[in-house]
Design an enzyme around this catalytic site. Structure first.
Site, PDB file in Angstrom:
ATOM      1  N   LYS A  27     -12.584 -35.292  -6.286  1.00 30.16           N
ATOM      2  CA  LYS A  27     -11.724 -34.558  -5.802  1.00 30.16           C
ATOM      3  C   LYS A  27     -12.012 -33.139  -5.691  1.00 30.16           C
ATOM      4  CE  LYS A  27      -8.629 -35.763  -8.826  1.00 30.16           C
ATOM      5  NZ  LYS A  27      -9.619 -36.518  -9.643  1.00 30.16           N
ATOM      6  N   ARG A  38       0.395 -36.958 -11.811  1.00 32.96           N
ATOM      7  CA  ARG A  38      -0.313 -37.973 -12.570  1.00 32.96           C
ATOM      8  C   ARG A  38       0.617 -39.110 -13.222  1.00 32.96           C
ATOM      9  NH1 ARG A  38      -4.946 -34.611 -14.117  1.00 32.96           N
ATOM     10  NH2 ARG A  38      -6.782 -35.979 -15.382  1.00 32.96           N
ATOM     11  N   ARG A  43     -22.150 -34.031 -15.137  1.00 29.96           N
ATOM     12  CA  ARG A  43     -21.279 -33.095 -14.486  1.00 29.96           C
ATOM     13  C   ARG A  43     -21.398 -31.742 -14.974  1.00 29.96           C
ATOM     14  NH1 ARG A  43     -15.221 -34.563 -12.335  1.00 29.96           N
ATOM     15  NH2 ARG A  43     -14.675 -34.565 -14.753  1.00 29.96           N
ATOM     16  N   ARG A  72     -20.296 -27.317 -19.653  1.00 26.14           N
ATOM     17  CA  ARG A  72     -20.050 -28.791 -19.426  1.00 26.14           C
ATOM     18  C   ARG A  72     -18.464 -28.942 -20.059  1.00 26.14           C
ATOM     19  NH1 ARG A  72     -24.779 -31.916 -17.570  1.00 26.14           N
ATOM     20  NH2 ARG A  72     -26.290 -30.360 -17.404  1.00 26.14           N
ATOM     21  N   ARG A 132      -9.487 -41.829 -20.044  1.00 24.69           N
ATOM     22  CA  ARG A 132      -9.010 -41.080 -18.899  1.00 24.69           C
ATOM     23  C   ARG A 132      -8.817 -42.161 -17.832  1.00 24.69           C
ATOM     24  NH1 ARG A 132     -13.312 -36.559 -18.433  1.00 24.69           N
ATOM     25  NH2 ARG A 132     -12.265 -35.779 -16.738  1.00 24.69           N
TER      26      ARG A 132
HETATM   27  P1  AMP Z   1      -8.645 -33.116 -15.417  1.00 22.22           P
HETATM   28  O1  AMP Z   1      -9.549 -31.868 -15.154  1.00 22.22           O
HETATM   29  O2  AMP Z   1      -7.716 -33.240 -13.821  1.00 22.22           O
HETATM   30  O3  AMP Z   1      -9.715 -34.308 -15.507  1.00 22.22           O
HETATM   31  O4  AMP Z   1      -7.643 -32.921 -16.666  1.00 22.22           O
HETATM   32  C1  AMP Z   1      -8.310 -33.049 -17.701  1.00 22.22           C
HETATM   33  C2  AMP Z   1      -7.204 -33.372 -18.805  1.00 22.22           C
HETATM   34  O5  AMP Z   1      -6.209 -32.354 -18.886  1.00 22.22           O
HETATM   35  C3  AMP Z   1      -6.471 -34.679 -18.700  1.00 22.22           C
HETATM   36  O6  AMP Z   1      -7.330 -35.768 -19.389  1.00 22.22           O
HETATM   37  C4  AMP Z   1      -5.261 -34.624 -19.405  1.00 22.22           C
HETATM   38  O7  AMP Z   1      -5.592 -34.321 -20.816  1.00 22.22           O
HETATM   39  C5  AMP Z   1      -4.847 -33.087 -19.030  1.00 22.22           C
HETATM   40  N1  AMP Z   1      -4.118 -32.872 -17.695  1.00 22.22           N
HETATM   41  C6  AMP Z   1      -4.442 -32.486 -16.614  1.00 22.22           C
HETATM   42  N2  AMP Z   1      -3.520 -32.468 -15.570  1.00 22.22           N
HETATM   43  C7  AMP Z   1      -2.563 -33.244 -16.423  1.00 22.22           C
HETATM   44  C8  AMP Z   1      -1.088 -33.568 -15.925  1.00 22.22           C
HETATM   45  N3  AMP Z   1      -0.749 -33.459 -14.677  1.00 22.22           N
HETATM   46  N4  AMP Z   1      -0.432 -34.119 -16.906  1.00 22.22           N
HETATM   47  C9  AMP Z   1      -0.841 -34.293 -17.991  1.00 22.22           C
HETATM   48  N5  AMP Z   1      -2.025 -33.947 -18.645  1.00 22.22           N
HETATM   49  C10 AMP Z   1      -2.884 -33.444 -17.527  1.00 22.22           C
END
Ligand code: AMP
Length: 218
Positions: free
Chosen positions: A13, A88, A127, A160, A172
């Site tokens: 994404k 989410r 990554r 990282r 996740r």
């Molecule tokens: P991402 O970079 O989108 O993979 O997000 C990394 C981490 O941030 C996730 O594993 C969650 O712990 C937290 N996070 C990101 N977006 C949200 C969201 N919309 N609601 C709750 N936690 C979030």
């Protein structure tokens, strides 16, 4: 214009969002990135946010997430936005509609990035990203054009993510399946969801997304 990119971690994404930012002037709104910025800024919530980010769970309160989203929307009233990593959960999807209604915006398109778990583990374990602008790279699949220099902003600082490990990744993905897949079903019922096979290479994925944008007149 409001786009949402839905998909498990590592589904690409961020890479597609970055392309639209560089070429079509979209603003990329990644809640994960906004949270990581809060941690780097070292404010009063930094330690709490950092420990929760590293768990791979959605344990950051909706209150914090909604405040971040409201801030971005009010700072970019005239811009086209791509939400990545938000909403989410179903609760966040409903809240986003309320937030957008206040500014008389609506969601134009939701793109669902579909990819299988084995591929995700491989993508995420290689990554890394630019510390300055967040552009995403991969040890094997996508190195910067000039070694050590970010394609987007020219920085030479890379990092990282501490949650890009196999164990946290499993959590996740599980959280994604339980909490976020129903969000896709919700948008599908509303008729604004389009899927893309995210196991294809980035260029092909880009073409599919561009076609979807054309279909809605963009
Ligand atoms: P991402 O970079 O989108 O993979 O997000 C990394 C981490 O941030 C996730 O594993 C969650 O712990 C937290 N996070 C990101 N977006 C949200 C969201 N919309 N609601 C709750 N936690 C979030």
């Amino acid at each position: 214009m409001i786009l949402i990119f839905l998909g498990p971690p590592g589904s690409g994404k961020g890479t597609q969002a970055q392309y639209l930012v560089n070429n079509s002037g979209y603003v990329h709104v990644s809640t994960g990135q906004l949270l990581r910025k809060e941690v780097l800024a070292g404010g009063p919530l930094a330690d709490e946010i950092e420990s929760k980010l590293n768990s791979g769970k959605l344990s950051i309160s909706d209150e914090i997430i909604f405040q971040l989203i409201k801030n971005v929307i009010s700072e970019n009233v005239d811009s086209d936005l791509i939400f990545d990593g938000f909403p989410r959960t179903q609760n966040q999807a409903l809240a986003l509609e309320n937030i957008l209604e206040v500014g008389k915006h609506k969601i134009d398109l939701v793109v669902d990035f579909k990819v299988d778990l084995a591929q995700l583990l491989d993508r995420v374990s290689g990554r890394f990203n630019c510390k300055i602008c967040g552009s995403v790279y991969h040890d094997v699949n996508k190195r910067p054009e000039v070694e050590g220099v970010c394609d987007s902003c020219g920085s030479n600082q890379f990092q990282r993510r501490s949650d890009d490990t196999v164990d946290v990744m499993k959590t996740r993905v599980e959280v994604y399946q339980n909490e976020t897949v129903p969000v896709g079903e919700y948008y599908s019922q509303k008729g604004i969801l389009k899927s893309v096979d995210a196991s294809m290479d980035a260029l092909k994925i880009r073409e599919v997304i561009e076609e979807y944008l054309k279909q809605i007149g963009l």
